[in-house]
Design a protein around this motif. Structure first.
Motif, PDB file in Angstrom:
ATOM      1  N   MET B   1       0.840  -1.205   0.000  1.00  0.00           N
ATOM      2  CA  MET B   1       0.000   0.000   0.000  1.00  0.00           C
ATOM      3  C   MET B   1       0.876   1.257   0.000  1.00  0.00           C
ATOM      4  SD  MET B   1      -3.490  -0.613   1.831  1.00  0.00           S
ATOM      5  CE  MET B   1      -3.095  -0.466   3.579  1.00  0.00           C
ATOM      6  N   SER B   2       1.501   1.511  -1.109  1.00  0.00           N
ATOM      7  CA  SER B   2       2.325   2.712  -1.146  1.00  0.00           C
ATOM      8  C   SER B   2       1.494   3.943  -1.486  1.00  0.00           C
ATOM      9  CB  SER B   2       3.450   2.550  -2.172  1.00  0.00           C
ATOM     10  OG  SER B   2       2.890   2.346  -3.450  1.00  0.00           O
ATOM     11  N   ASP B   3       0.275   3.734  -2.045  1.00  0.00           N
ATOM     12  CA  ASP B   3      -0.605   4.873  -2.301  1.00  0.00           C
ATOM     13  C   ASP B   3      -0.991   5.518  -0.972  1.00  0.00           C
ATOM     14  OD1 ASP B   3      -2.571   6.665  -2.969  1.00  0.00           O
ATOM     15  OD2 ASP B   3      -4.085   5.127  -3.397  1.00  0.00           O
ATOM     16  N   PRO B   4      -0.582   6.776  -0.754  1.00  0.00           N
ATOM     17  CA  PRO B   4      -0.836   7.381   0.571  1.00  0.00           C
ATOM     18  C   PRO B   4      -2.326   7.501   0.906  1.00  0.00           C
ATOM     19  CG  PRO B   4       0.151   8.990  -0.945  1.00  0.00           C
ATOM     20  CD  PRO B   4       0.163   7.666  -1.654  1.00  0.00           C
ATOM     21  N   ILE B   5      -3.176   7.695  -0.107  1.00  0.00           N
ATOM     22  CA  ILE B   5      -4.611   7.809   0.181  1.00  0.00           C
ATOM     23  C   ILE B   5      -5.164   6.474   0.668  1.00  0.00           C
ATOM     24  CG2 ILE B   5      -6.902   8.250  -0.804  1.00  0.00           C
ATOM     25  CD1 ILE B   5      -5.679  10.353  -2.568  1.00  0.00           C
ATOM     26  N   ALA B   6      -4.828   5.404  -0.069  1.00  0.00           N
ATOM     27  CA  ALA B   6      -5.302   4.081   0.342  1.00  0.00           C
ATOM     28  C   ALA B   6      -4.764   3.734   1.723  1.00  0.00           C
ATOM     29  CB  ALA B   6      -4.876   3.029  -0.677  1.00  0.00           C
ATOM     30  N   ARG B   7      -3.500   4.069   1.952  1.00  0.00           N
ATOM     31  CA  ARG B   7      -2.901   3.778   3.257  1.00  0.00           C
ATOM     32  C   ARG B   7      -3.627   4.560   4.354  1.00  0.00           C
ATOM     33  NH1 ARG B   7       3.099   5.403   5.353  1.00  0.00           N
ATOM     34  NH2 ARG B   7       2.196   7.436   4.875  1.00  0.00           N
ATOM     35  N   ALA B   8      -3.895   5.857   4.076  1.00  0.00           N
ATOM     36  CA  ALA B   8      -4.583   6.681   5.074  1.00  0.00           C
ATOM     37  C   ALA B   8      -5.982   6.133   5.341  1.00  0.00           C
ATOM     38  CB  ALA B   8      -4.666   8.134   4.608  1.00  0.00           C
ATOM     39  N   GLU B   9      -6.651   5.742   4.274  1.00  0.00           N
ATOM     40  CA  GLU B   9      -8.030   5.277   4.474  1.00  0.00           C
ATOM     41  C   GLU B   9      -8.084   4.016   5.334  1.00  0.00           C
ATOM     42  OE1 GLU B   9      -9.914   5.248   0.624  1.00  0.00           O
ATOM     43  OE2 GLU B   9     -10.623   7.300   0.936  1.00  0.00           O
ATOM     44  N   ALA B  10      -7.143   3.131   5.104  1.00  0.00           N
ATOM     45  CA  ALA B  10      -7.098   1.917   5.929  1.00  0.00           C
ATOM     46  C   ALA B  10      -6.795   2.278   7.384  1.00  0.00           C
ATOM     47  CB  ALA B  10      -6.040   0.957   5.379  1.00  0.00           C
ATOM     48  N   ALA B  11      -5.819   3.159   7.555  1.00  0.00           N
ATOM     49  CA  ALA B  11      -5.463   3.574   8.924  1.00  0.00           C
ATOM     50  C   ALA B  11      -6.626   4.318   9.582  1.00  0.00           C
ATOM     51  CB  ALA B  11      -4.215   4.458   8.891  1.00  0.00           C
ATOM     52  N   ASN B  12      -7.329   5.098   8.775  1.00  0.00           N
ATOM     53  CA  ASN B  12      -8.437   5.880   9.340  1.00  0.00           C
ATOM     54  C   ASN B  12      -9.584   4.997   9.816  1.00  0.00           C
ATOM     55  OD1 ASN B  12      -6.934   8.100   8.790  1.00  0.00           O
ATOM     56  ND2 ASN B  12      -8.155   8.809   7.043  1.00  0.00           N
ATOM     57  N   ARG B  13      -9.768   3.870   9.128  1.00  0.00           N
ATOM     58  CA  ARG B  13     -10.816   2.965   9.594  1.00  0.00           C
ATOM     59  C   ARG B  13     -10.506   2.503  11.020  1.00  0.00           C
ATOM     60  NH1 ARG B  13     -11.136   1.666   4.118  1.00  0.00           N
ATOM     61  NH2 ARG B  13      -9.500   0.069   4.193  1.00  0.00           N
ATOM     62  N   GLU B  14      -9.246   2.206  11.248  1.00  0.00           N
ATOM     63  CA  GLU B  14      -8.836   1.798  12.596  1.00  0.00           C
ATOM     64  C   GLU B  14      -8.968   2.974  13.577  1.00  0.00           C
ATOM     65  OE1 GLU B  14      -8.417  -0.765  14.104  1.00  0.00           O
ATOM     66  OE2 GLU B  14      -7.107  -0.399  15.834  1.00  0.00           O
ATOM     67  N   ALA B  15      -8.574   4.153  13.116  1.00  0.00           N
ATOM     68  CA  ALA B  15      -8.680   5.329  13.993  1.00  0.00           C
ATOM     69  C   ALA B  15     -10.136   5.583  14.383  1.00  0.00           C
ATOM     70  CB  ALA B  15      -8.096   6.560  13.302  1.00  0.00           C
ATOM     71  N   LEU B  16     -11.029   5.500  13.409  1.00  0.00           N
ATOM     72  CA  LEU B  16     -12.450   5.729  13.703  1.00  0.00           C
ATOM     73  C   LEU B  16     -12.994   4.671  14.652  1.00  0.00           C
ATOM     74  CD1 LEU B  16     -14.188   6.865  10.390  1.00  0.00           C
ATOM     75  CD2 LEU B  16     -13.342   8.255  12.279  1.00  0.00           C
ATOM     76  N   ARG B  17     -12.568   3.434  14.426  1.00  0.00           N
ATOM     77  CA  ARG B  17     -13.013   2.366  15.317  1.00  0.00           C
ATOM     78  C   ARG B  17     -12.651   2.721  16.763  1.00  0.00           C
ATOM     79  NH1 ARG B  17     -11.433  -1.933  17.967  1.00  0.00           N
ATOM     80  NH2 ARG B  17      -9.208  -1.678  17.511  1.00  0.00           N
ATOM     81  N   LEU B  18     -11.451   3.246  16.944  1.00  0.00           N
ATOM     82  CA  LEU B  18     -11.014   3.621  18.290  1.00  0.00           C
ATOM     83  C   LEU B  18     -11.765   4.841  18.802  1.00  0.00           C
ATOM     84  CD1 LEU B  18      -7.220   2.919  17.772  1.00  0.00           C
ATOM     85  CD2 LEU B  18      -8.747   1.703  19.349  1.00  0.00           C
ATOM     86  N   LEU B  19     -11.913   5.848  17.949  1.00  0.00           N
ATOM     87  CA  LEU B  19     -12.650   7.048  18.365  1.00  0.00           C
ATOM     88  C   LEU B  19     -14.076   6.681  18.765  1.00  0.00           C
ATOM     89  CD1 LEU B  19     -12.853  10.154  18.658  1.00  0.00           C
ATOM     90  CD2 LEU B  19     -13.591  10.233  16.259  1.00  0.00           C
TER      91      LEU B  19
END
Lengths: 412, 412
Positions: B1-19
């Motif tokens: 996942m070198s595409d920064p948008i795809a990487r961010a979106e995956a990470a954001n799903r985890e961030a939202l889960r935590l929030l």
């Protein structure tokens, strides 16, 4: 001023002045026999334009019978029915005793009632206490051991203690400031009283602290988020009655229904009821498992709140109500705006934040209702066949009583 | 996942889960020195991305000096200034101590702080106590005898007693249910906390009854309708910090400003601040007599509430706010809807009745902010030159920090 419209408009200005100047204060909680003017020991009050005993049906009939047994007027329901048939027990309408009934509205001599008094004119409104959040309640047409025990608890514990607390507060508890504030906190003070119940608790808290029974009273006042409705109703009665008897006025002073009929009273025609068919459901929501076939009308006088510019007249202050009685925010706003077309004024104290703090439509004018064909909406609890609450909804009054009242006023 | 948008979106799903899984619980009230990790006796915490002492101006500088004197670190303001110049007294940012500051946000070792802990992860957020409704408050840049006496009262009476009450409640007081409910009662939990303050009072009431000081605590908790803001802020910090450090995530974990700068932290970049100019006023209302020329920015970290989907992200839940911070209901709705364009999700617990109970826009995504040019709105109190609160309003964050953060994340 022989023109009936001009005459009504002049009279309505005075009626609105009185409605808008209402200052309801909770001054006491007492057994009905101690405070309701003319209430006899063998009378059972119930909701709606009074009917002969034989005409009451279903849950409302069951509630009257339950009330008679509860009051000790008969040993059981069968004996109560015979005594009512004979006329040894008398059924009468709450409104004729300055009282308003919730749903079936059964009120008997020993039941504690909230005593709300207008600070300026002394007009009083009475209403029984909230029965708590159990589905089985006398006002929803159920009478059994559990209901009896709860009514006993209200009569022997909650009522007397709440009365002590209220009387200990000098000057009583002014309800209008609480009501005005609650409209900014998501209540419309008919089907939603969550904030008002909290605000009321906050107001009497200084008198509760230090009492051994404080926790019990706190629990009672906040259980079910509905305790304040009865205060809102009693306050409504005291405010609306300020207008009663103003000659020529076409403003509604009461809306109420029994299991059979809907009726209104109008300022210019005093105690006369104009009667019509039952209200129709516009939107509603039922608790899990219930269907429209389960709905039964058992009466109700809580639309005294709509008479004062609350409830259906203030829906746009109470969007959270969707979760309870269904509907959409858009429809709530449209409906609320529609009500300005049939009301003579805008309440100076009851305001709707979403409408840029516009005053609620208040002072239902039977002439405007007749001319537009738009009838008042009412937020009401819904009873089920066999008793108990099964939901809540928004109901629409019938046109006939308003048209009849306007005809009567024109020929008065 | 070198595409920064795809990487961010995956990470954001985890961030939202935590929030979205945050479960803030008020577990204690303690002197800051007892609970803030690493806080030394000679440190004065203040709002915003930390600056060298010399850079703090106006009311925020005055508040830091007042805090130093209050703490006994210097005999007077002039001596405090010298000690700060010398570095004998140290100024630092609240956020680096898991703390969030209201307005100037001055927090010193002896001040009581609310201790809010996430029930699942133990993440803690701290915030000082509401100073009451007096216009003169340390957080609004004023330090005088009256302010000092009030701070003493908080430190010696209110804080310790409230701590006792909180500790006496097993498991503490879960704040999320109160917050979810308050959104249905007209609060957005940043500039309006009226309902939440009442709900909190109701929640702790069983532990208050029977205490000799119950009335005093009740009065404190309901005065000014603002006591809950500090709990909302501490809760916000504990929820937002659950996301901190998630690699690649472009979700904002803090928004804060000093008298000079606005800054944000982002989940994927840890403790780094991305800084920019101060927020700009979008609409506001000033208390009687004041004009825009009187406004002074003194800092503020209460936008931690917006980070969690509250405040400006929940304006359409709080139409009564118009009366306090100006604006129109229509604009509040538009603004609230606009926020969905820059947030990664919708909060499953914080819901807006007027939007048919849609979840609030939550999880501000620096990528979406950068792409749309739309920046977060924040409901904030407004300080006046010379100190004190002179109004409230809706402010708009600058674009630069979000753009910089997204650039940094793309090159990480």
């Amino acid at each position: 001023m022989s023109d009936p419209i001009a005459r009504a408009e002049a009279a309505n200005r005075e009626a609105l002045r009185l409605l808008f100047g209402g200052a309801p204060v909770l001054v006491d909680v007492r057994a009905a026999r101690e405070v309701l003017p003319g209430l006899t020991e063998n009378t059972v009050l119930t909701s709606g334009p009074p009917l002969p005993w034989a005409s009451y049906t279903g849950g409302q009939r069951a509630a009257v019978l339950g009330g008679a047994v509860y009051e000790g007027l008969a040993p059981d329901l069968a004996q109560a029915e015979k005594a009512l048939d004979r006329g040894d027990i008398v059924v009468a309408g709450c409104h004729d005793f300055s009282c308003v009934g919730s749903l079936a509205g059964v009120t008997t001599a020993s039941m504690p009632v909230l005593v709300v008094e207008d600070a300026n004119t002394g007009h009083r409104g009475y209403c029984t206490l909230f029965e708590g959040k159990a589905s089985a309640r006398l006002n929803y047409g159920v009478y059994n051991d559990e209901v009896q025990a709860n009514l006993d608890h209200l009569a022997n514990v909650i009522g007397p203690r709440l009365g002590e607390v209220v009387r200990s507060i000098e000057g009583g508890i002014p309800l209008r400031p609480i009501m005005e504030r609650a409209l900014r906190l998501g209540d419309e003070l008919h089907s939603r009283n969550t904030a008002a119940s909290l605000l009321f608790l906050r107001e009497i808290l200084p008198a509760l602290l230090g009492r051994d029974d404080a926790q019990e009273l706190v629990d009672y006042l906040t259980a079910g988020d509905y305790a304040f409705l009865r205060m809102s109703m009693a306050a409504g009665k005291s405010m609306a009655d300020r207008m009663a008897g103003i000659e020529g006025s076409s403003i509604v002073t009461a809306m109420a229904f029994s299991s059979r009929e809907f009726g209104i009273r109008v300022a210019g025609t005093g105690d006369r009821w104009f009667r019509g068919p039952l209200p129709t459901a516009e939107s509603f929501q039922l608790f899990g498992g219930h269907t429209a076939d389960d709905i039964e009308v058992m009466g109700g006088e809580s639309p005294i709140t709509e008479v004062c510019g609350l409830g259906g007249m203030a829906q746009a202050a109470a969007f959270p109500l969707q979760a309870y009685q269904g509907g959409t925010p858009q429809r709530m706003v449209e409906r609320n705006l529609e009500m300005y077309r049939i009301t003579a004024g805008e309440h100076p104290g009851f305001k709707i934040p979403f409408l840029s703090y516009r005053g609620t439509p208040a002072g239902i004018d039977v002439r405007l209702v007749t001319e537009t064909g738009i009838t008042p909406v009412m937020d009401v609890g819904i009873a089920g066949k066999g008793g108990g609450q099964i939901g809540a909804g928004c109901f629409r009054a019938p046109l006939q009583p308003f048209a009849d009242a306007w005809t009567a006023l024109q020929h008065a």
